[in-house]
Motif scaffolding. Structure first.
Motif, short mmCIF file in Angstrom:
data_model
loop_
_atom_site.label_atom_id
_atom_site.label_comp_id
_atom_site.label_asym_id
_atom_site.label_seq_id
_atom_site.Cartn_x
_atom_site.Cartn_y
_atom_site.Cartn_z
N ARG A 260 0.83 -1.30 0.13
CA ARG A 260 -0.04 0.10 0.10
C ARG A 260 0.87 1.28 -0.06
O ARG A 260 0.58 2.10 -0.77
N ALA A 261 2.00 1.20 0.84
CA ALA A 261 2.79 2.34 0.90
C ALA A 261 3.56 2.61 -0.33
O ALA A 261 3.86 3.95 -0.41
N THR A 262 3.85 1.54 -1.16
CA THR A 262 4.69 1.98 -2.18
C THR A 262 4.16 1.71 -3.64
O THR A 262 4.85 2.39 -4.59
N LYS A 263 2.75 1.38 -3.61
CA LYS A 263 2.13 1.19 -4.89
C LYS A 263 2.28 2.37 -5.89
O LYS A 263 2.59 2.25 -6.79
N VAL A 264 1.68 3.84 -5.29
CA VAL A 264 1.74 4.77 -6.06
C VAL A 264 3.03 5.34 -6.53
O VAL A 264 3.08 6.17 -7.60
N LEU A 265 4.26 4.93 -6.03
CA LEU A 265 5.32 5.45 -6.34
C LEU A 265 6.25 4.42 -7.26
O LEU A 265 7.25 4.64 -7.83
N ARG A 266 5.58 3.26 -7.52
CA ARG A 266 6.17 2.42 -8.53
C ARG A 266 5.50 2.43 -9.99
O ARG A 266 4.40 3.41 -9.97
N GLY A 267 6.23 2.14 -10.97
CA GLY A 267 5.52 2.17 -12.17
C GLY A 267 6.06 3.40 -12.74
O GLY A 267 7.17 4.22 -12.49
#
Ligand SMILES: C[S@@+](CC[C@H](N)C(=O)[O-])C[C@H]1O[C@@H](n2cnc3c(N)ncnc32)[C@H](O)[C@@H]1O
Length: 361
Positions: A260-267
């Motif tokens: 949850r914490a890293t999802k938005v900053l991946r991709g």
């Protein structure tokens, strides 16, 4: 459409296509008596009956992590993931009598107790989705094997389609599996790889659900297959904080927090991630947890790839090369060097390696 006072639709009052199918001869019939066997010449495993599990696949010798144990051609393909009985019937029309016999020899999770399932669907669920839920419910509680009951027990994703594979379908589930299955679109084959060193005699398993989910969610997904899992991640922990079950539950909880914490900053936003304090440590912790959990899968390969790309942005060549090499290794071992995207992983490793050489000179 009959609707309960609370706005719910009674599933059983809506019987339809299971009984009104134009192709009833293939919709429901007794289970075939064919005895399953591993593909001829496969040196890795044999099939044996197991009490309460039907059949299962057992290693004939020690198998090293990364070994491709099986490739399998689809038997029946339904070209949409949200399939209805009519779609399965359409696909079944293409099968020869022998193939149909093989299909009906596969495991079927029919005959389940209807009282263990919700009997109503919310009134907001309509149309195709309602029909799909209803058909699957009827197949599950029906006393006989049907096209749908076999499909829902055995189907696997095949790109945007769903398909039944005659050999891969014999592999049982574990939430702590030793094999990984992937559709390889370049080979047009399902591939099964060992994701752990498997000793001779051990059962081959893969996970039918997202193995990183917590136990009750996994149990709900597995209920659709008509069993409850007793693998070491699902076994009770007996109050022992050192037990695998206890530690596994803690690891999976933390994996979800970190996801949850890293999802938005991946991709697409990885560059922003690289500048965000703590992001790299979160990804490193995530990789470590997946390793400890035995999830040596494409999830782990993607975490290493993101770590490599973040290191590249930060010009951290030493760690970049190490993480890219890990990403390539995990990708190769869980899906094969001929899997789609493998080149992309190798390209990242090559690029970072060359940059590291240039930085040193
Ligand atoms: C895809 S089939 C696997 C092969 C199957 N055992 C057979 O005989 O062909 C799925 C079915 O196998 C059984 N099964 C798979 N994993 C199991 C497990 N861990 N415990 C109990 N039953 C399992 C369930 O009946 C499930 O519906």
């Amino acid at each position: 459409m009959p609707c309960g006072l609370d706005g719910a639709i009674d599933m059983l009052s809506l019987k339809n296509s299971q009984t009104s199918s134009p192709n009833n001869s293939t919709t429901s019939r007794p289970t075939s008596k064919l005895t399953p066997k591993a593909p001829e010449g496969n040196p890795y495993y044999e099939i044996r009956a197991i009490p309460d599990k039907g059949y299962g696949c057992f290693a004939l010798k020690d198998i090293k992590r990364g070994t491709r144990i099986l490739t399998d051609k689809p038997l029946l393909i339904v070209p949409k993931p949200d399939y209805l009985l009519e779609d399965i019937e359409e696909a079944a029309k293409k099968l020869s009598p022998e193939e149909l016999e093989l299909y009906f020899s596969l495991s079927s999770s029919h005959g389940q107790d209807p009282t263990k399932w919700p009997s109503r669907v919310h009134a907001s669920v309509q149309g195709r989705e309602l029909q799909r839920i209803r058909e699957q419910h009827l197949a599950r509680i029906s006393p006989t094997t049907s096209l749908t009951s076999i499909f829902q027990t055995n189907c696997m994703e095949m790109g945007l389609s769903a398909a039944v594979f005659p050999h891969a379908s014999r592999i049982n589930h574990s939430c702590n599996p030793n094999c990984n299955f992937t559709w390889n679109a370049l080979l047009a084959l399902e591939t099964v790889h060992a994701i752990a060193d498997i000793p001779a005699g051990a059962e081959l398993t893969f996970s039918y659900c997202d193995m990183t989910k917590e136990k009750t969610l996994r149990a709900w997904e597995l209920k659709h297959y008509g069993f409850s899992c007793d693998c070491r991640a699902c076994a009770g922990d007996g109050g022992d904080p050192e037990s695998f079950a206890h530690q596994s539950a803690e690891r999976r909880f933390r994996i979800h927090e970190l996801d949850r914490a890293t999802k938005v900053l991946r991709g697409a936003r990885l560059g922003e991630g690289a500048r965000t304090p703590g992001f790299v440590n979160q990804l490193l912790e995530l990789a470590q947890l997946h390793r400890e959990e035995g999830d040596y899968s494409i999830r782990l390969a993607r975490i290493y790839l993101d770590l490599a790309l973040v290191c590249e942005i930060a010009s951290d060549w030493k760690n970049g090369v190490e993480c890219a090499a890990n990403a390539v290794k995990v990708k190769r071992e869980c899906q094969g060097a001929d899997s789609p995207d493998y080149d992309k992983y190798e390209d990242v490793l090559r690029r970072i390696y060359l940059k590291s050489k240039a930085a040193m000179s």
